[in-house]
Design a protein around this motif. Structure first.
Motif, short mmCIF file in Angstrom:
data_model
loop_
_atom_site.label_atom_id
_atom_site.label_comp_id
_atom_site.label_asym_id
_atom_site.label_seq_id
_atom_site.Cartn_x
_atom_site.Cartn_y
_atom_site.Cartn_z
N MET A 1 9.85 11.61 6.63
CA MET A 1 8.51 11.16 6.35
C MET A 1 8.41 10.59 4.93
O MET A 1 7.76 9.59 4.72
CB MET A 1 7.53 12.32 6.51
CG MET A 1 6.12 11.92 6.24
SD MET A 1 5.04 13.15 6.88
CE MET A 1 3.52 12.51 6.38
N ALA A 2 9.06 11.23 3.97
CA ALA A 2 9.03 10.72 2.61
C ALA A 2 9.72 9.38 2.51
O ALA A 2 9.33 8.51 1.73
CB ALA A 2 9.67 11.71 1.66
N SER A 3 10.75 9.18 3.31
CA SER A 3 11.48 7.91 3.29
C SER A 3 10.59 6.76 3.75
O SER A 3 10.64 5.67 3.20
CB SER A 3 12.72 8.03 4.15
OG SER A 3 13.39 6.79 4.21
N SER A 4 9.76 7.00 4.77
CA SER A 4 8.88 5.93 5.25
C SER A 4 7.82 5.60 4.21
O SER A 4 7.43 4.44 4.06
CB SER A 4 8.23 6.33 6.57
OG SER A 4 7.35 7.43 6.38
N THR A 5 7.34 6.59 3.46
CA THR A 5 6.36 6.33 2.41
C THR A 5 6.97 5.52 1.29
O THR A 5 6.36 4.58 0.79
CB THR A 5 5.81 7.67 1.86
OG1 THR A 5 5.27 8.42 2.94
CG2 THR A 5 4.75 7.43 0.83
N VAL A 6 8.20 5.87 0.91
CA VAL A 6 8.89 5.12 -0.14
C VAL A 6 9.15 3.70 0.32
O VAL A 6 8.95 2.73 -0.43
CB VAL A 6 10.19 5.84 -0.54
CG1 VAL A 6 11.04 4.95 -1.44
CG2 VAL A 6 9.89 7.15 -1.22
N LEU A 10 7.44 0.80 -2.02
CA LEU A 10 8.38 0.23 -2.98
C LEU A 10 9.06 -1.02 -2.43
O LEU A 10 10.27 -1.10 -2.34
CB LEU A 10 9.41 1.27 -3.41
CG LEU A 10 8.89 2.38 -4.29
CD1 LEU A 10 9.99 3.33 -4.67
CD2 LEU A 10 8.24 1.81 -5.54
N ARG A 11 8.23 -1.97 -2.07
CA ARG A 11 8.73 -3.28 -1.65
C ARG A 11 8.41 -4.29 -2.74
O ARG A 11 7.49 -4.10 -3.52
CB ARG A 11 8.07 -3.68 -0.33
CG ARG A 11 8.44 -2.77 0.81
CD ARG A 11 7.97 -3.30 2.12
NE ARG A 11 6.54 -3.65 2.08
CZ ARG A 11 5.78 -3.73 3.15
NH1 ARG A 11 6.29 -3.50 4.34
NH2 ARG A 11 4.52 -4.06 3.04
N PRO A 12 9.16 -5.37 -2.80
CA PRO A 12 8.92 -6.38 -3.86
C PRO A 12 7.52 -6.98 -3.83
O PRO A 12 7.01 -7.41 -4.86
CB PRO A 12 9.98 -7.45 -3.58
CG PRO A 12 11.04 -6.75 -2.84
CD PRO A 12 10.37 -5.67 -2.04
N GLU A 13 6.86 -7.00 -2.68
CA GLU A 13 5.51 -7.57 -2.61
C GLU A 13 4.48 -6.72 -3.34
O GLU A 13 3.40 -7.20 -3.68
CB GLU A 13 5.06 -7.71 -1.14
CG GLU A 13 5.93 -8.62 -0.30
CD GLU A 13 7.08 -7.87 0.36
OE1 GLU A 13 7.00 -6.64 0.49
OE2 GLU A 13 8.06 -8.53 0.73
N VAL A 14 4.80 -5.46 -3.58
CA VAL A 14 3.84 -4.54 -4.19
C VAL A 14 4.00 -4.49 -5.71
O VAL A 14 3.12 -3.99 -6.41
CB VAL A 14 4.00 -3.14 -3.57
CG1 VAL A 14 2.92 -2.19 -4.04
CG2 VAL A 14 3.97 -3.21 -2.06
N TYR A 15 5.07 -5.03 -6.26
CA TYR A 15 5.32 -4.97 -7.70
C TYR A 15 4.19 -5.60 -8.53
O TYR A 15 3.80 -5.03 -9.55
CB TYR A 15 6.66 -5.60 -8.06
CG TYR A 15 7.87 -4.85 -7.52
CD1 TYR A 15 7.78 -3.52 -7.15
CD2 TYR A 15 9.08 -5.48 -7.39
CE1 TYR A 15 8.88 -2.84 -6.67
CE2 TYR A 15 10.20 -4.82 -6.91
CZ TYR A 15 10.08 -3.49 -6.55
OH TYR A 15 11.17 -2.81 -6.07
N PRO A 16 3.63 -6.75 -8.16
CA PRO A 16 2.52 -7.29 -8.96
C PRO A 16 1.30 -6.36 -8.97
O PRO A 16 0.61 -6.26 -9.99
CB PRO A 16 2.18 -8.62 -8.26
CG PRO A 16 3.42 -9.00 -7.57
CD PRO A 16 4.07 -7.72 -7.15
N LEU A 17 1.06 -5.66 -7.87
CA LEU A 17 -0.04 -4.70 -7.83
C LEU A 17 0.22 -3.56 -8.81
O LEU A 17 -0.68 -3.15 -9.57
CB LEU A 17 -0.22 -4.16 -6.42
CG LEU A 17 -1.29 -3.10 -6.23
CD1 LEU A 17 -2.66 -3.68 -6.51
CD2 LEU A 17 -1.22 -2.55 -4.83
N PHE A 18 1.44 -3.04 -8.81
CA PHE A 18 1.79 -1.99 -9.76
C PHE A 18 1.66 -2.49 -11.20
O PHE A 18 1.19 -1.75 -12.07
CB PHE A 18 3.22 -1.50 -9.52
CG PHE A 18 3.38 -0.63 -8.31
CD1 PHE A 18 2.35 0.17 -7.85
CD2 PHE A 18 4.57 -0.61 -7.62
CE1 PHE A 18 2.50 0.99 -6.74
CE2 PHE A 18 4.74 0.19 -6.51
CZ PHE A 18 3.70 1.00 -6.07
N ALA A 19 2.06 -3.71 -11.45
CA ALA A 19 1.97 -4.27 -12.81
C ALA A 19 0.51 -4.40 -13.24
O ALA A 19 0.16 -4.03 -14.37
CB ALA A 19 2.67 -5.61 -12.88
#
Length: 91
Positions: A1-6, A10-19
């Motif tokens: 279950m933790a693997s599916s959340t990660v 943690l995909r490249p499309e989400v990096y701008p949101l994190f930034a």
């Protein structure tokens, strides 16, 4: 279950949101620390709170007139003045 959340977050499309969220949290944290540490109207310890309202105009002026404000005071309020002048000034 933790693997599916990660894998989901943690995909490249989400990096701008994190930034963007990281920058917003950083700005809020900076302003919080700045106000708590050097704002003359914020009193954290008990002795300063007991003093009541102080007439400390010079200290308030020093806080309000920080370096960035002094730097941009006499400058044009444009981001790119040369480009704005090129497109708006008559020839």
């Amino acid at each position: 279950m933790a693997s599916s959340t990660v894998n989901r977050w943690l995909r490249p499309e989400v990096y701008p949101l994190f930034a963007a969220v990281g920058v917003a949290v950083g700005i809020c944290g900076f302003q919080l620390i700045r106000n708590v540490c050097i704002n003359p109207e914020v009193r954290v310890n008990k002795e300063n709170r007991a003093a009541g309202v102080l007439e400390n105009f010079s200290e308030g002026e020093k806080y309000a007139e920080h370096g960035l404000r002094k730097f941009v005071r006499n400058r044009s309020p444009e981001i790119m003045p040369s480009i704005n002048g090129f497109f708006s000034d008559p020839k």
